[in-house]
Motif scaffolding. Structure first.
Motif, PDB file in Angstrom:
ATOM      1  N   ILE A  46      -2.918   8.299  -4.506  1.00 44.32           N
ATOM      2  CA  ILE A  46      -3.198   9.655  -4.038  1.00 44.32           C
ATOM      3  C   ILE A  46      -3.872   9.539  -2.658  1.00 44.32           C
ATOM      4  N   HIS A 127       2.769  16.307 -15.857  1.00 42.68           N
ATOM      5  CA  HIS A 127       2.256  16.052 -14.266  1.00 42.68           C
ATOM      6  C   HIS A 127       2.877  17.164 -13.541  1.00 42.68           C
ATOM      7  N   VAL A 131       2.085  17.185  -9.468  1.00 38.45           N
ATOM      8  CA  VAL A 131       3.337  17.207  -8.418  1.00 38.45           C
ATOM      9  C   VAL A 131       3.055  18.140  -7.341  1.00 38.45           C
ATOM     10  N   TRP A 133       0.807  20.069  -6.750  1.00 44.03           N
ATOM     11  CA  TRP A 133      -0.597  20.309  -5.854  1.00 44.03           C
ATOM     12  C   TRP A 133      -0.279  19.346  -4.727  1.00 44.03           C
ATOM     13  N   LEU A 134      -0.089  17.887  -5.129  1.00 43.12           N
ATOM     14  CA  LEU A 134       0.120  16.990  -3.948  1.00 43.12           C
ATOM     15  C   LEU A 134       1.220  17.310  -3.068  1.00 43.12           C
ATOM     16  N   ASP A 135       2.598  17.705  -3.583  1.00 47.45           N
ATOM     17  CA  ASP A 135       3.526  17.980  -2.658  1.00 47.45           C
ATOM     18  C   ASP A 135       3.042  19.066  -1.818  1.00 47.45           C
ATOM     19  N   LYS A 203      11.001  12.050  -4.109  1.00 46.18           N
ATOM     20  CA  LYS A 203       9.772  12.726  -3.808  1.00 46.18           C
ATOM     21  C   LYS A 203       8.393  11.951  -4.043  1.00 46.18           C
ATOM     22  N   ALA A 205       5.226  12.565  -4.425  1.00 45.81           N
ATOM     23  CA  ALA A 205       4.432  13.234  -5.295  1.00 45.81           C
ATOM     24  C   ALA A 205       4.858  12.637  -6.749  1.00 45.81           C
ATOM     25  N   GLU A 206       6.162  12.243  -6.884  1.00 53.95           N
ATOM     26  CA  GLU A 206       6.775  12.074  -8.039  1.00 53.95           C
ATOM     27  C   GLU A 206       6.223  10.498  -8.122  1.00 53.95           C
ATOM     28  N   ALA A 209       2.820  10.330  -9.226  1.00 55.64           N
ATOM     29  CA  ALA A 209       2.577  10.939 -10.621  1.00 55.64           C
ATOM     30  C   ALA A 209       2.762   9.703 -11.382  1.00 55.64           C
TER      31      ALA A 209
END
Length: 314
Positions: A46, A127, A131, A133-135, A203, A205-206, A209
């Motif tokens: 992260i 997730h 995903v 949130w982070l993206d 991605k 974020a994927e 995750a």
């Protein structure tokens, strides 16, 4: 060209949302180093992803503020988990009462519909919200490169927005970024990286995750890349402190590598307890977060920075 010395930074998995990494990052920057590449596992993934798009230490967690709790990582992680999953977790967790014996715990779990459902689904938490949130955080910081000062900048901004409408992908990241996960389909480790064209359309974020997916806590992350679908879980199962990951990239430049390693605040010998639940918990902890000196052997220019003061917990 920057006059600062360049360095690579590796973020170990574990930690309270990676908060401990922010202070060490600040110290590296204060020492005159410019971060030229990042890598991480689990919670460290992260932080690596956020740093790769330009987040500064005080953006992650501003320990200078009063109280020291502001920053994008100062978030209640349960807020980015689905309510239905949280209810399921609480239903399962109530059976793990320390006063109950193993047989009672086991029988209680077998009669718990949420536990049976979670076993079938190979995990409790999904997730999807994580995903998103982070993206959002990655996209927001990347878009800050483009202002509204003139027509050309506005045009480039609109083009980037269109290009990232499906999410921030590895090809959008300029700084070298490597995310460690475990590919359970092929029973092997995988390094998601923007230096590998295979993952250009994936991605970010994927990938993160996948890296945080502690088995049976999180459902394995199902990722389809280049028309091939595989299941991924926590990268800590294979390499929780991947300081070796830049070996080939750094062969010519010989940049220093700072490995930010989390250590327990209390390093005393833990009392032995004759409990099957404690035993299983220790097995799981050791497999993901236990010491692995083989990971740091013969890594040139490696400087391991131990981070203490925060309880280790993924």
């Amino acid at each position: 060209m920057s006059s600062k010395k360049q360095a690579l930074v590796i973020f170990e998995g574990g930690g309270v949302k990676g908060l401990a990494h922010a202070g060490a990052l600040s110290a590296i920057r204060d020492a005159g180093f410019e971060i030229a590449g990042v890598a991480g596992t689990s919670a460290g993934a992260i932080v690596a992803a956020l740093v790769s798009v330009g987040y500064k230490p005080y953006d992650l967690f501003d320990y200078r503020s009063e109280p020291p709790n502001r920053g994008v990582l100062d978030v209640n992680m349960t807020s980015i988990l689905a309510d239905k999953d949280k209810k399921k977790w609480n239903s399962i967790k109530k059976h793990f009462d320390k006063k109950r014996g193993f047989i009672m715990v086991f029988m209680g779990l077998l009669s718990n519909a949420d536990f049976i459902s979670s076993v079938r689904n190979r995990g409790v938490f999904g997730h999807e919200l994580f995903v998103e949130w982070l993206d959002f955080l990655l996209r927001d910081r990347l878009m800050q490169r483009y202002g509204e000062d003139d027509d050309e900048m506005r045009m480039r901004r609109r083009a980037m927005q269109e290009d990232m409408k499906d999410g921030v992908k590895f090809r959008h990241i300029r700084m070298p970024l490597k995310i460690i996960a475990t590919d359970v389909t092929n029973r092997s480790m995988v390094v998601f990286s923007n230096s590998n064209n295979e993952f250009g359309e994936l991605k970010v974020a994927e990938a993160v995750a996948a890296s945080i997916s502690i088995p049976f806590v999180f459902k394995p992350r199902r990722i389809k890349n280049n028309d091939v679908t595989r299941l991924y879980v926590d990268g800590g199962l294979m390499s929780n402190f991947p300081v070796w990951v830049f070996d080939e990239d750094n062969e010519q430049k010989k940049m220093p590598i700072f490995g930010l390693k989390l250590v327990e605040r209390n390093n005393q010998i833990r009392p032995h307890k004759e409990s099957i639940i404690r035993y299983l918990a220790d097995i799981a902890y050791t497999s993901v977060l236990g010491e692995s000196p083989l990971e740091t052997r013969r890594v040139e220019n490696l400087h391991v920075i131990p981070l203490s003061g925060l309880k280790i917990a993924s």
